[in-house]
Design a protein around this motif. Structure first.
Motif, PDB file in Angstrom:
ATOM      1  N   MET A 119       0.821  -1.223   0.000  1.00 18.51           N
ATOM      2  CA  MET A 119       0.000   0.000   0.000  1.00 18.51           C
ATOM      3  C   MET A 119       0.848   1.264   0.000  1.00 18.51           C
ATOM      4  SD  MET A 119      -3.166  -0.989   2.541  1.00 18.51           S
ATOM      5  CE  MET A 119      -2.132  -1.707   3.831  1.00 18.51           C
ATOM      6  N   PHE A 120       2.187   1.092  -0.094  1.00 22.79           N
ATOM      7  CA  PHE A 120       3.110   2.232  -0.089  1.00 22.79           C
ATOM      8  C   PHE A 120       2.954   3.068   1.183  1.00 22.79           C
ATOM      9  CE2 PHE A 120       2.096   1.226  -4.530  1.00 22.79           C
ATOM     10  CZ  PHE A 120       3.367   0.931  -5.027  1.00 22.79           C
ATOM     11  N   LEU A 121       2.831   2.369   2.297  1.00 20.51           N
ATOM     12  CA  LEU A 121       2.735   2.999   3.611  1.00 20.51           C
ATOM     13  C   LEU A 121       3.894   2.525   4.470  1.00 20.51           C
ATOM     14  CD1 LEU A 121      -1.088   2.446   4.314  1.00 20.51           C
ATOM     15  CD2 LEU A 121      -0.008   4.566   3.534  1.00 20.51           C
ATOM     16  N   THR A 122       4.048   3.169   5.612  1.00 13.27           N
ATOM     17  CA  THR A 122       5.044   2.687   6.571  1.00 13.27           C
ATOM     18  C   THR A 122       4.394   1.632   7.448  1.00 13.27           C
ATOM     19  OG1 THR A 122       4.460   4.359   8.221  1.00 13.27           O
ATOM     20  CG2 THR A 122       6.164   4.944   6.591  1.00 13.27           C
ATOM     21  N   GLN A 123       5.198   0.760   8.020  1.00 13.81           N
ATOM     22  CA  GLN A 123       4.641  -0.288   8.889  1.00 13.81           C
ATOM     23  C   GLN A 123       3.939   0.308  10.109  1.00 13.81           C
ATOM     24  OE1 GLN A 123       7.162  -3.681   9.580  1.00 13.81           O
ATOM     25  NE2 GLN A 123       6.125  -4.208  11.523  1.00 13.81           N
ATOM     26  N   PRO A 124       4.489   1.355  10.721  1.00 15.38           N
ATOM     27  CA  PRO A 124       3.772   1.977  11.853  1.00 15.38           C
ATOM     28  C   PRO A 124       2.387   2.506  11.454  1.00 15.38           C
ATOM     29  CG  PRO A 124       6.059   2.649  11.878  1.00 15.38           C
ATOM     30  CD  PRO A 124       5.869   1.918  10.599  1.00 15.38           C
ATOM     31  N   SER A 125       2.272   3.005  10.215  1.00 12.29           N
ATOM     32  CA  SER A 125       0.971   3.512   9.757  1.00 12.29           C
ATOM     33  C   SER A 125      -0.045   2.377   9.665  1.00 12.29           C
ATOM     34  CB  SER A 125       1.110   4.177   8.378  1.00 12.29           C
ATOM     35  OG  SER A 125       1.890   5.330   8.451  1.00 12.29           O
ATOM     36  N   VAL A 126       0.415   1.212   9.188  1.00 16.52           N
ATOM     37  CA  VAL A 126      -0.469   0.050   9.094  1.00 16.52           C
ATOM     38  C   VAL A 126      -0.883  -0.398  10.490  1.00 16.52           C
ATOM     39  CG1 VAL A 126      -0.614  -2.390   8.419  1.00 16.52           C
ATOM     40  CG2 VAL A 126       0.469  -0.723   6.889  1.00 16.52           C
ATOM     41  N   SER A 127       0.071  -0.477  11.381  1.00 20.03           N
ATOM     42  CA  SER A 127      -0.219  -0.898  12.761  1.00 20.03           C
ATOM     43  C   SER A 127      -1.201   0.070  13.423  1.00 20.03           C
ATOM     44  CB  SER A 127       1.079  -0.943  13.583  1.00 20.03           C
ATOM     45  OG  SER A 127       1.973  -1.879  13.038  1.00 20.03           O
ATOM     46  N   HIS A 128      -1.018   1.370  13.157  1.00 18.57           N
ATOM     47  CA  HIS A 128      -1.901   2.376  13.754  1.00 18.57           C
ATOM     48  C   HIS A 128      -3.328   2.243  13.204  1.00 18.57           C
ATOM     49  CE1 HIS A 128      -3.165   6.129  15.556  1.00 18.57           C
ATOM     50  NE2 HIS A 128      -3.538   6.594  14.363  1.00 18.57           N
ATOM     51  N   SER A 129      -3.458   1.983  11.909  1.00 16.56           N
ATOM     52  CA  SER A 129      -4.782   1.826  11.299  1.00 16.56           C
ATOM     53  C   SER A 129      -5.503   0.607  11.875  1.00 16.56           C
ATOM     54  CB  SER A 129      -4.650   1.682   9.784  1.00 16.56           C
ATOM     55  OG  SER A 129      -4.160   2.872   9.215  1.00 16.56           O
ATOM     56  N   ILE A 130      -4.780  -0.488  12.028  1.00 23.77           N
ATOM     57  CA  ILE A 130      -5.389  -1.711  12.591  1.00 23.77           C
ATOM     58  C   ILE A 130      -5.821  -1.452  14.032  1.00 23.77           C
ATOM     59  CG2 ILE A 130      -4.961  -4.101  13.296  1.00 23.77           C
ATOM     60  CD1 ILE A 130      -5.280  -3.680  10.274  1.00 23.77           C
ATOM     61  N   LYS A 131      -4.990  -0.741  14.797  1.00 27.41           N
ATOM     62  CA  LYS A 131      -5.327  -0.434  16.193  1.00 27.41           C
ATOM     63  C   LYS A 131      -6.579   0.433  16.261  1.00 27.41           C
ATOM     64  CE  LYS A 131      -3.379   1.487  20.440  1.00 27.41           C
ATOM     65  NZ  LYS A 131      -2.218   2.171  21.071  1.00 27.41           N
ATOM     66  N   GLN A 132      -6.699   1.411  15.307  1.00 26.61           N
ATOM     67  CA  GLN A 132      -7.886   2.270  15.261  1.00 26.61           C
ATOM     68  C   GLN A 132      -9.151   1.451  15.009  1.00 26.61           C
ATOM     69  OE1 GLN A 132      -6.445   5.381  12.337  1.00 26.61           O
ATOM     70  NE2 GLN A 132      -7.682   6.680  13.695  1.00 26.61           N
TER      71      GLN A 132
ATOM     72  N   GLU B 259     -10.118  -0.582  18.009  1.00 22.37           N
ATOM     73  CA  GLU B 259     -10.717   0.255  19.043  1.00 22.37           C
ATOM     74  C   GLU B 259     -12.161   0.598  18.683  1.00 22.37           C
ATOM     75  OE1 GLU B 259      -8.129   3.585  19.340  1.00 22.37           O
ATOM     76  OE2 GLU B 259      -6.656   2.551  20.619  1.00 22.37           O
ATOM     77  N   LYS B 260     -12.428   0.880  17.408  1.00 23.76           N
ATOM     78  CA  LYS B 260     -13.775   1.221  16.982  1.00 23.76           C
ATOM     79  C   LYS B 260     -14.716   0.030  17.147  1.00 23.76           C
ATOM     80  CE  LYS B 260     -12.572   4.882  13.684  1.00 23.76           C
ATOM     81  NZ  LYS B 260     -13.355   5.962  14.314  1.00 23.76           N
ATOM     82  N   LEU B 261     -14.196  -1.185  16.876  1.00 14.90           N
ATOM     83  CA  LEU B 261     -15.014  -2.397  16.980  1.00 14.90           C
ATOM     84  C   LEU B 261     -14.930  -3.027  18.377  1.00 14.90           C
ATOM     85  CD1 LEU B 261     -14.138  -4.074  13.536  1.00 14.90           C
ATOM     86  CD2 LEU B 261     -16.183  -2.757  14.124  1.00 14.90           C
ATOM     87  N   ASP B 262     -14.005  -2.486  19.183  1.00 15.69           N
ATOM     88  CA  ASP B 262     -13.775  -3.021  20.530  1.00 15.69           C
ATOM     89  C   ASP B 262     -13.504  -4.523  20.468  1.00 15.69           C
ATOM     90  OD1 ASP B 262     -13.514  -2.939  23.277  1.00 15.69           O
ATOM     91  OD2 ASP B 262     -15.660  -3.244  23.652  1.00 15.69           O
ATOM     92  N   THR B 263     -12.645  -4.901  19.517  1.00 11.51           N
ATOM     93  CA  THR B 263     -12.354  -6.313  19.270  1.00 11.51           C
ATOM     94  C   THR B 263     -10.926  -6.471  18.776  1.00 11.51           C
ATOM     95  OG1 THR B 263     -14.646  -6.734  18.604  1.00 11.51           O
ATOM     96  CG2 THR B 263     -13.026  -8.383  17.970  1.00 11.51           C
ATOM     97  N   LEU B 264     -10.236  -7.499  19.257  1.00 12.03           N
ATOM     98  CA  LEU B 264      -8.909  -7.820  18.756  1.00 12.03           C
ATOM     99  C   LEU B 264      -9.060  -8.565  17.430  1.00 12.03           C
ATOM    100  CD1 LEU B 264      -5.855  -7.759  19.482  1.00 12.03           C
ATOM    101  CD2 LEU B 264      -6.161 -10.093  20.388  1.00 12.03           C
ATOM    102  N   LEU B 265      -8.369  -8.079  16.386  1.00 11.20           N
ATOM    103  CA  LEU B 265      -8.520  -8.661  15.046  1.00 11.20           C
ATOM    104  C   LEU B 265      -7.328  -9.507  14.627  1.00 11.20           C
ATOM    105  CD1 LEU B 265      -9.968  -5.498  13.232  1.00 11.20           C
ATOM    106  CD2 LEU B 265     -11.241  -7.505  14.059  1.00 11.20           C
ATOM    107  N   PHE B 266      -6.133  -9.187  15.125  1.00 14.92           N
ATOM    108  CA  PHE B 266      -4.925  -9.919  14.741  1.00 14.92           C
ATOM    109  C   PHE B 266      -4.152 -10.368  15.980  1.00 14.92           C
ATOM    110  CE2 PHE B 266      -5.654  -7.299  10.946  1.00 14.92           C
ATOM    111  CZ  PHE B 266      -5.485  -8.240   9.924  1.00 14.92           C
ATOM    112  N   VAL B 267      -3.469 -11.473  15.797  1.00 15.28           N
ATOM    113  CA  VAL B 267      -2.515 -11.960  16.799  1.00 15.28           C
ATOM    114  C   VAL B 267      -1.166 -12.056  16.119  1.00 15.28           C
ATOM    115  CG1 VAL B 267      -1.851 -13.877  18.309  1.00 15.28           C
ATOM    116  CG2 VAL B 267      -4.275 -13.262  18.058  1.00 15.28           C
ATOM    117  N   ARG B 268      -0.128 -11.491  16.749  1.00 13.00           N
ATOM    118  CA  ARG B 268       1.207 -11.547  16.169  1.00 13.00           C
ATOM    119  C   ARG B 268       1.797 -12.950  16.339  1.00 13.00           C
ATOM    120  NH1 ARG B 268       3.553  -6.636  14.928  1.00 13.00           N
ATOM    121  NH2 ARG B 268       2.417  -4.772  15.656  1.00 13.00           N
TER     122      ARG B 268
END
Length: 309
Positions: free
Chosen positions: A30-43, A46-55
């Motif tokens: 997506m031509f983004l930085t990894q922190p940007s991807v991590s931040h989007s997933i965290k957002q 938080e909006k869904l109040d659900t954990l979506l990924f496990v590292r």
């Protein structure tokens, strides 16, 4: 709906990350930085109040809730991709439909050869043809039943846009039965002493010939009135009278001496054909390309006609 639209970018990041199973690979795609991807997933979490990924040691994997969400998001993005593909197909004329109106004679002599060339190039485009007189075609256009029309000009209608594109010529023709007419120039007045074969009333060709005679203070009363150019040509060939035709329609008959052109004293004005579309109404990409190809191609180049750009 507003909530989904506002978070569409977050769902896109979620979809790519779930597909790649890696924040870093998703960021690269997506031509983004990894922190940007991590931040989007965290957002989104938080909006869904659900954990979506496990590292994991190899990247990330979806949680049970993430898998359920991915099932729906994947379908949504597949539909978006399909929609984009369809739009591109229409733009590139891989599919679509064009509805064209014209008279039988214009369809036979000008449209059909061009339609074959066009559909050979764009085989998935469906061409629909509707026939009628010029007034009929204008009416169909106004009702939205056709995309464009090929008609005789002039057209005086403020609801229609007209593109002039070709010149045609009219003439009087006879069979060998009337060969005496070919010895000298003949006047319009003298032609009235012979049976005339013309198109039926209200057709553009009929109005044209009536205007031609009226210009010289003459009135016509045709012996035979027809709605088909092919029938008009056949009646002329078997000697039923003097036929008024478009010269380009009888090229072969003239070359084979099945018909003869009358040498008229008066000049017959050149006629024009035009492409008509509805004013202030956008036309499809397919229709635009069809019109452009007609103007560019030279439909009756063999008849030495001239395009008007």
């Amino acid at each position: 709906m507003i909530y989904i639209i506002e978070n569409l970018d977050l769902y896109r990041v979620f979809y790519i990350t779930a597909t790649e199973k890696s924040f870093s690979l998703a960021a690269k795609k997506m031509f983004l930085t990894q922190p940007s991807v991590s931040h989007s997933i965290k957002q989104l979490e938080e909006k869904l109040d659900t954990l979506l990924f496990v590292r994991t040691s190899k990247g990330v994997r979806l949680t049970k809730e993430g898998e359920m969400l991915f099932h729906f998001v994947e379908q949504a993005f597949h539909f978006i991709e399909k929609g984009e593909k369809k739009v591109n197909e229409l733009k590139n004329l891989m599919s679509g439909e064009i509805s064209i109106g014209s008279s039988d004679s214009l369809c036979k002599h000008y449209l059909l050869p061009h339609i074959k060339t066009f559909t050979d190039k764009y085989p998935q485009v469906q061409i629909q043809l509707k026939h009628g007189t010029t007034p009929n075609i204008i009416e169909l256009l106004k009702k939205g039943k056709i995309d464009l029309g090929i008609v005789h000009l002039p057209i005086e209608d403020n609801q229609v846009d007209v593109t002039e594109f070709i010149n045609i010529h009219s003439c009087f023709v006879v069979s060998s039965k009337y060969k005496k007419l070919l010895k000298n120039e003949v006047s319009l007045k003298e032609l009235l002493t012979y049976p005339l074969i013309t198109f039926s009333k209200n057709s553009s060709s009929r109005k044209f010939i009536e205007a031609l005679f009226k210009k010289h203070d003459l009135t016509i009363e045709p012996e035979i009135e027809l709605g088909s150019v092919d029938l008009l040509i056949e009646c002329s060939k078997i000697g039923l009278g003097v036929g008024f035709v478009t010269k380009e329609f009888v090229t072969e008959e003239l070359e084979q001496n099945l018909l003869y052109e009358v040498n008229l004293q008066e000049d017959i004005p050149v006629r024009k054909l035009g492409i008509v579309t509805l004013k202030n109404t956008p036309i499809s990409v397919g229709s635009k390309k069809f019109i452009k190809s007609m103007k560019k191609k030279g439909l009756i180049k063999k008849h030495h006609e001239m395009y008007i750009q």
